[in-house]
Design a protein around this motif. Structure first.
Motif, PDB file in Angstrom:
ATOM      1  N   VAL A 130     -31.707 -29.849 -67.959  1.00 58.17           N
ATOM      2  CA  VAL A 130     -32.866 -28.982 -68.127  1.00 58.17           C
ATOM      3  C   VAL A 130     -33.932 -29.751 -68.893  1.00 58.17           C
ATOM      4  O   VAL A 130     -33.643 -30.393 -69.911  1.00 58.17           O
ATOM      5  CB  VAL A 130     -32.505 -27.689 -68.885  1.00 58.17           C
ATOM      6  CG1 VAL A 130     -33.722 -26.784 -69.005  1.00 58.17           C
ATOM      7  CG2 VAL A 130     -31.360 -26.960 -68.199  1.00 58.17           C
ATOM      8  N   GLU A 131     -35.158 -29.704 -68.400  1.00 56.37           N
ATOM      9  CA  GLU A 131     -36.281 -30.365 -69.049  1.00 56.37           C
ATOM     10  C   GLU A 131     -37.217 -29.298 -69.618  1.00 56.37           C
ATOM     11  O   GLU A 131     -37.686 -28.423 -68.896  1.00 56.37           O
ATOM     12  CB  GLU A 131     -37.031 -31.236 -68.044  1.00 56.37           C
ATOM     13  CG  GLU A 131     -36.152 -32.315 -67.425  1.00 56.37           C
ATOM     14  CD  GLU A 131     -36.774 -33.006 -66.230  1.00 56.37           C
ATOM     15  OE1 GLU A 131     -36.153 -33.958 -65.713  1.00 56.37           O
ATOM     16  OE2 GLU A 131     -37.881 -32.582 -65.811  1.00 56.37           O
ATOM     17  N   VAL A 132     -37.469 -29.379 -70.923  1.00 57.42           N
ATOM     18  CA  VAL A 132     -38.317 -28.406 -71.610  1.00 57.42           C
ATOM     19  C   VAL A 132     -39.597 -29.108 -72.045  1.00 57.42           C
ATOM     20  O   VAL A 132     -39.584 -29.962 -72.933  1.00 57.42           O
ATOM     21  CB  VAL A 132     -37.597 -27.799 -72.823  1.00 57.42           C
ATOM     22  CG1 VAL A 132     -38.487 -26.756 -73.496  1.00 57.42           C
ATOM     23  CG2 VAL A 132     -36.259 -27.186 -72.408  1.00 57.42           C
ATOM     24  N   LEU A 133     -40.693 -28.779 -71.382  1.00 59.55           N
ATOM     25  CA  LEU A 133     -42.003 -29.354 -71.661  1.00 59.55           C
ATOM     26  C   LEU A 133     -42.765 -28.376 -72.547  1.00 59.55           C
ATOM     27  O   LEU A 133     -43.061 -27.266 -72.128  1.00 59.55           O
ATOM     28  CB  LEU A 133     -42.738 -29.622 -70.355  1.00 59.55           C
ATOM     29  CG  LEU A 133     -44.029 -30.439 -70.383  1.00 59.55           C
ATOM     30  CD1 LEU A 133     -44.272 -31.065 -69.018  1.00 59.55           C
ATOM     31  CD2 LEU A 133     -45.218 -29.580 -70.767  1.00 59.55           C
ATOM     32  N   LYS A 134     -43.062 -28.785 -73.775  1.00 60.76           N
ATOM     33  CA  LYS A 134     -43.697 -27.893 -74.743  1.00 60.76           C
ATOM     34  C   LYS A 134     -45.186 -28.168 -74.808  1.00 60.76           C
ATOM     35  O   LYS A 134     -45.624 -29.317 -74.758  1.00 60.76           O
ATOM     36  CB  LYS A 134     -43.050 -28.083 -76.114  1.00 60.76           C
ATOM     37  CG  LYS A 134     -41.550 -27.876 -76.112  1.00 60.76           C
ATOM     38  CD  LYS A 134     -40.921 -28.399 -77.381  1.00 60.76           C
ATOM     39  CE  LYS A 134     -39.434 -28.627 -77.166  1.00 60.76           C
ATOM     40  NZ  LYS A 134     -38.814 -29.305 -78.306  1.00 60.76           N
ATOM     41  N   GLY A 135     -45.950 -27.103 -74.925  1.00 60.35           N
ATOM     42  CA  GLY A 135     -47.395 -27.241 -74.926  1.00 60.35           C
ATOM     43  C   GLY A 135     -47.963 -26.941 -73.558  1.00 60.35           C
ATOM     44  O   GLY A 135     -47.255 -26.563 -72.634  1.00 60.35           O
ATOM     45  N   PRO A 136     -49.283 -27.110 -73.400  1.00 57.07           N
ATOM     46  CA  PRO A 136     -49.935 -26.702 -72.158  1.00 57.07           C
ATOM     47  C   PRO A 136     -49.419 -27.497 -70.972  1.00 57.07           C
ATOM     48  O   PRO A 136     -49.361 -28.721 -70.998  1.00 57.07           O
ATOM     49  CB  PRO A 136     -51.413 -27.017 -72.427  1.00 57.07           C
ATOM     50  CG  PRO A 136     -51.374 -28.141 -73.415  1.00 57.07           C
ATOM     51  CD  PRO A 136     -50.207 -27.837 -74.293  1.00 57.07           C
ATOM     52  N   ALA A 137     -49.027 -26.796 -69.910  1.00 61.16           N
ATOM     53  CA  ALA A 137     -48.533 -27.461 -68.705  1.00 61.16           C
ATOM     54  C   ALA A 137     -49.268 -26.964 -67.475  1.00 61.16           C
ATOM     55  O   ALA A 137     -48.815 -27.171 -66.354  1.00 61.16           O
ATOM     56  CB  ALA A 137     -47.032 -27.234 -68.556  1.00 61.16           C
ATOM     57  N   SER A 138     -50.404 -26.305 -67.669  1.00 60.39           N
ATOM     58  CA  SER A 138     -51.175 -25.794 -66.527  1.00 60.39           C
ATOM     59  C   SER A 138     -51.650 -26.927 -65.641  1.00 60.39           C
ATOM     60  O   SER A 138     -51.690 -26.808 -64.416  1.00 60.39           O
ATOM     61  CB  SER A 138     -52.368 -24.960 -67.023  1.00 60.39           C
ATOM     62  OG  SER A 138     -51.934 -23.787 -67.676  1.00 60.39           O
ATOM     63  N   ARG A 139     -52.046 -28.077 -66.245  1.00 59.52           N
ATOM     64  CA  ARG A 139     -52.510 -29.201 -65.452  1.00 59.52           C
ATOM     65  C   ARG A 139     -51.386 -29.783 -64.592  1.00 59.52           C
ATOM     66  O   ARG A 139     -51.638 -30.394 -63.553  1.00 59.52           O
ATOM     67  CB  ARG A 139     -53.048 -30.295 -66.371  1.00 59.52           C
ATOM     68  CG  ARG A 139     -53.899 -31.334 -65.662  1.00 59.52           C
ATOM     69  CD  ARG A 139     -54.055 -32.600 -66.486  1.00 59.52           C
ATOM     70  NE  ARG A 139     -52.890 -33.456 -66.366  1.00 59.52           N
ATOM     71  CZ  ARG A 139     -52.162 -33.905 -67.378  1.00 59.52           C
ATOM     72  NH1 ARG A 139     -52.456 -33.535 -68.615  1.00 59.52           N
ATOM     73  NH2 ARG A 139     -51.147 -34.705 -67.190  1.00 59.52           N
ATOM     74  N   VAL A 140     -50.146 -29.587 -65.022  1.00 56.33           N
ATOM     75  CA  VAL A 140     -48.994 -30.154 -64.327  1.00 56.33           C
ATOM     76  C   VAL A 140     -48.394 -29.180 -63.328  1.00 56.33           C
ATOM     77  O   VAL A 140     -48.100 -29.542 -62.187  1.00 56.33           O
ATOM     78  CB  VAL A 140     -47.926 -30.593 -65.353  1.00 56.33           C
ATOM     79  CG1 VAL A 140     -46.693 -31.141 -64.645  1.00 56.33           C
ATOM     80  CG2 VAL A 140     -48.501 -31.635 -66.307  1.00 56.33           C
ATOM     81  N   PHE A 141     -48.225 -27.907 -63.744  1.00 52.53           N
ATOM     82  CA  PHE A 141     -47.508 -26.941 -62.921  1.00 52.53           C
ATOM     83  C   PHE A 141     -48.338 -25.736 -62.482  1.00 52.53           C
ATOM     84  O   PHE A 141     -47.885 -24.952 -61.652  1.00 52.53           O
ATOM     85  CB  PHE A 141     -46.266 -26.432 -63.664  1.00 52.53           C
ATOM     86  CG  PHE A 141     -45.207 -27.472 -63.860  1.00 52.53           C
ATOM     87  CD1 PHE A 141     -44.592 -28.069 -62.773  1.00 52.53           C
ATOM     88  CD2 PHE A 141     -44.813 -27.856 -65.135  1.00 52.53           C
ATOM     89  CE1 PHE A 141     -43.604 -29.025 -62.948  1.00 52.53           C
ATOM     90  CE2 PHE A 141     -43.829 -28.813 -65.321  1.00 52.53           C
ATOM     91  CZ  PHE A 141     -43.223 -29.402 -64.225  1.00 52.53           C
ATOM     92  N   GLY A 142     -49.528 -25.539 -63.064  1.00 54.68           N
ATOM     93  CA  GLY A 142     -50.322 -24.404 -62.652  1.00 54.68           C
ATOM     94  C   GLY A 142     -50.480 -23.370 -63.750  1.00 54.68           C
ATOM     95  O   GLY A 142     -50.044 -23.551 -64.886  1.00 54.68           O
ATOM     96  N   GLN A 143     -51.082 -22.227 -63.394  1.00 57.27           N
ATOM     97  CA  GLN A 143     -51.630 -21.305 -64.384  1.00 57.27           C
ATOM     98  C   GLN A 143     -50.611 -20.613 -65.282  1.00 57.27           C
ATOM     99  O   GLN A 143     -50.932 -20.238 -66.383  1.00 57.27           O
ATOM    100  CB  GLN A 143     -52.511 -20.268 -63.679  1.00 57.27           C
ATOM    101  CG  GLN A 143     -51.797 -19.314 -62.756  1.00 57.27           C
ATOM    102  CD  GLN A 143     -51.380 -18.036 -63.430  1.00 57.27           C
ATOM    103  OE1 GLN A 143     -51.856 -17.703 -64.505  1.00 57.27           O
ATOM    104  NE2 GLN A 143     -50.468 -17.311 -62.813  1.00 57.27           N
TER     105      GLN A 143
END
Length: 608
Positions: A130-143
């Motif tokens: 499992v990968e947990v990306l913390k912080g804004p990820a809208s640029r990577v995965f969307g809204q």
């Protein structure tokens, strides 16, 4: 604070113990983080990411993914009962609506409500990491990746195997899990099935959960690969105190179906993945379990999506691009029949600035049929000061539209607000990572300034909750973590893994006079997590996990869990687990009193 001191003392002792062990390292630094376009090794990432490995998934004292995630720094899991039968997940003080769950890069967000985000149709036994990306990820995965994103990864195996796990425990709890792989030539395939049930730890908290997951992949040639996936989860549960303490006989039944088909083209310096997927969620909610006619809701949401994501390398660096279109629809006895369409365009660039620095920047432009165009730029800068030390900083804008529950729900205790506007935030972080000889340490400061935060409020306890937009709210926090991993070295007693982390989050949301808020001011305030996995001899493993959790305006609590495995990787193995060993009295969500000390034990059969 005495229990927090116990946690620190215990882990200091463990640190002294591991300092005397052989440091044959188990390196996760080269694991590629599975974003949909530009994939960068974990060691080269310029943002705060946590990895949950297969070892942690198998040895953590937990019966569900939600329970495993509760030991990830900065992640707040709020369970309504045991084994995560209904649980919410948030990151860095965000709400359960502000975290995006993904399965192999496929978005699992539900337009009805974020309460369905953890309805993941994959048995725990079949998850690779499992990968947990913390912080804004809208640029990577969307809204929907507002405060962070969690990507559950499964892997197709080129070897045949079969694994069976079973367990039983307190509260009439029992479960059986099967996972198998049967490759045929160039075709790889996995099948996983699980069933869990319990009488419940208090009145009206029984549950039944079933999962089935199938994944197949065909290597057509060196350049082309096809993959398909079909998954289904069915969970029914007594919901005493889940959404309101006024109705102890609440009951809910939720079914989620997910299907996808993708094609990957890899040619020289060019990569392109095209994918179509469908997700359906049905939700039946009854306010009085034995009297459905009193108040009953039926909701069915459908999501249809097409995506194309790719990258190519040039002398200027790596360029990532993507396009998605998505239709969300709902048929509901309470929310009405509605639909909306999303279109999104991704573009980003990774550039090396000399031999030590790199810059990754991009933008996600999103068109919603209800809100028009929105743009979410972001960038990360990394500097490799030494072989072991990396400095980084990042900035990004995140965005979330209201769910249909936010907008239109009508019930005895909750009423929607169709005048809500989307919420948006500006995010900044700066951090440092150090990695050497199996040791990994990280320190990061983050800040999130939110415009139009969507929060449920009410003037008094006799008035239903209703969401509104707050003009501006700021979250600031720090995260410090230390992780140590080694491979088996033949010693009689060996510390295989050690984890220690501390999170502090502050929110400046000021309640308006006479207004009570439901979620924002119950975010994590202080969180300390520790764990140590000890190997004894060749076959025995002992994992101890501790958590100290303090949420804003709530009483803190301390939890101690343990698991012992014997012959985990052999043909026949057994394990025993204990949760809340200190018999703590605590609540994670709603008014659900969590269980005191409880136990379970089980077996594993491995055939290869």
């Amino acid at each position: 604070m005495q229990k927090l001191g116990l946690l620190i003392s215990f882990l200091a002792f463990s640190a002294a113990a591991f300092a005397q062990t052989d440091t044959t390292t188990q390196d996760l630094g080269e694991v590629l983080i599975q974003e949909n376009r530009i994939q960068i090794p974990f060691s080269k990432q310029s943002r705060n990411i946590s990895l949950v490995s297969k070892l942690q998934l198998e040895t953590t004292p937990a019966r569900s993914l939600a329970e495993v995630l509760s030991f990830v720094p900065g992640v707040d899991i709020r369970q309504r009962g045991v084994t995560g039968v209904q649980s919410d997940v948030s990151i860095r003080g965000g709400s359960f609506e502000q975290t995006l769950m993904l399965l192999n890069g496929i978005k699992l967000s539900d337009p009805q409500t974020g309460h369905h985000m953890m309805n993941i149709p994959v048995p725990l036994v079949n998850i690779d990491r499992v990968e947990v990306l913390k912080g804004p990820a809208s640029r990577v995965f969307g809204q929907n990746a507002y405060a962070g994103a969690i990507n559950v990864i499964t892997e197709l195996s080129d070897k045949s195997y079969a694994r069976v796990q079973g367990y039983a425990g307190d509260f009439g709890m029992k479960g059986i899990n099967f996972a198998g792989s049967l490759p045929i030539g160039n075709y790889k395939q996995n099948l996983a099935i699980s069933y869990d049930d319990s009488n419940g730890h208090w009145y009206n908290s029984d549950y039944q959960v079933s999962n089935i997951f199938y994944e197949g992949g065909l290597n057509m040639n060196e350049k082309n690969e096809l993959k398909g996936m079909v998954a289904y989860t069915d969970r029914s549960f007594g919901a005493n105190g889940f959404y309101s303490s006024s109705f102890p006989d609440q009951w809910e039944s939720v079914q989620t179906t997910l299907a996808s088909l993708s094609h990957t083209l890899t040619q020289n310096n060019f990569y392109l993945n095209t994918r179509a997927y469908f997700r359906r969620n049905t939700d039946e909610y009854v306010l009085r379990r034995n009297e459905p006619s009193f108040y009953q809701n039926f909701h069915t949401t459908d999501v249809f999506a097409l995506e194309a994501n790719g990258k190519f390398d040039t002398k200027l660096g790596t360029t990532g691009f993507g396009l998605e279109t998505r239709k969300e629809a709902i048929e509901s006895t309470n929310l009405g029949n509605r639909a909306r369409v999303l279109t999104g365009i991704f573009l980003e660039q990774l550039v090396n600035l000399g031999s030590k620095a790199d810059l990754r920047a991009g933008v996600y432009s999103n068109y919603y049929s209800e809100y028009g165009w929105k743009h979410f730029p972001g960038a990360e800068f990394g500097f490799q000061a030494t072989t072991d030390l990396r400095l980084y900083s990042g900035y990004g804008i995140s965005y979330r539209i209201p769910t249909y529950n936010d907008l239109y729900y009508v019930g005895p205790t909750n009423i929607g607000n169709d005048q809500l506007q989307p919420e948006q935030a500006q995010n900044f972080e700066i951090g440092v990572k150090w990695s050497k000889s199996g040791l990994f340490a990280e320190l990061v400061y983050f800040s999130r300034s939110t415009d139009n935060l969507i929060e449920w409020t009410r003037p008094d306890a006799d008035t239903p909750w209703q969401p509104q937009n707050f003009s501006e709210v700021k979250f600031n926090g720090i995260e410090a973590s230390l992780n140590y991993r080694v491979s088996p070295n033949g010693q009689v007693v060996q510390v295989k893994e050690l984890n220690l982390s501390y999170n502090y989050i502050n929110a400046d949301l000021i309640n308006q006079p006479g207004i009570e808020t439901r979620y924002a001011l119950t975010a994590l305030n202080n969180q300390a997590i520790g764990g140590v996995l000890v190997g004894i001899g060749q076959k025995l493993e002992w994992n101890t996990k501790m958590r100290y959790v303090e949420r804003m305006n709530q009483d803190p609590y301390f939890l101690l869990d343990m698991r012992v495995d014997y012959n985990r990787t052999g043909k026949i193995g057994v394990f025993t687990e204990a949760s809340n060993i200190t018999n703590e009295d605590y609540v994670e969500a709603g008014t659900v009193q969590m269980p005191g000390r409880w136990f379970r034990a089980g077996f594993m059969l491995n055939f290869e």
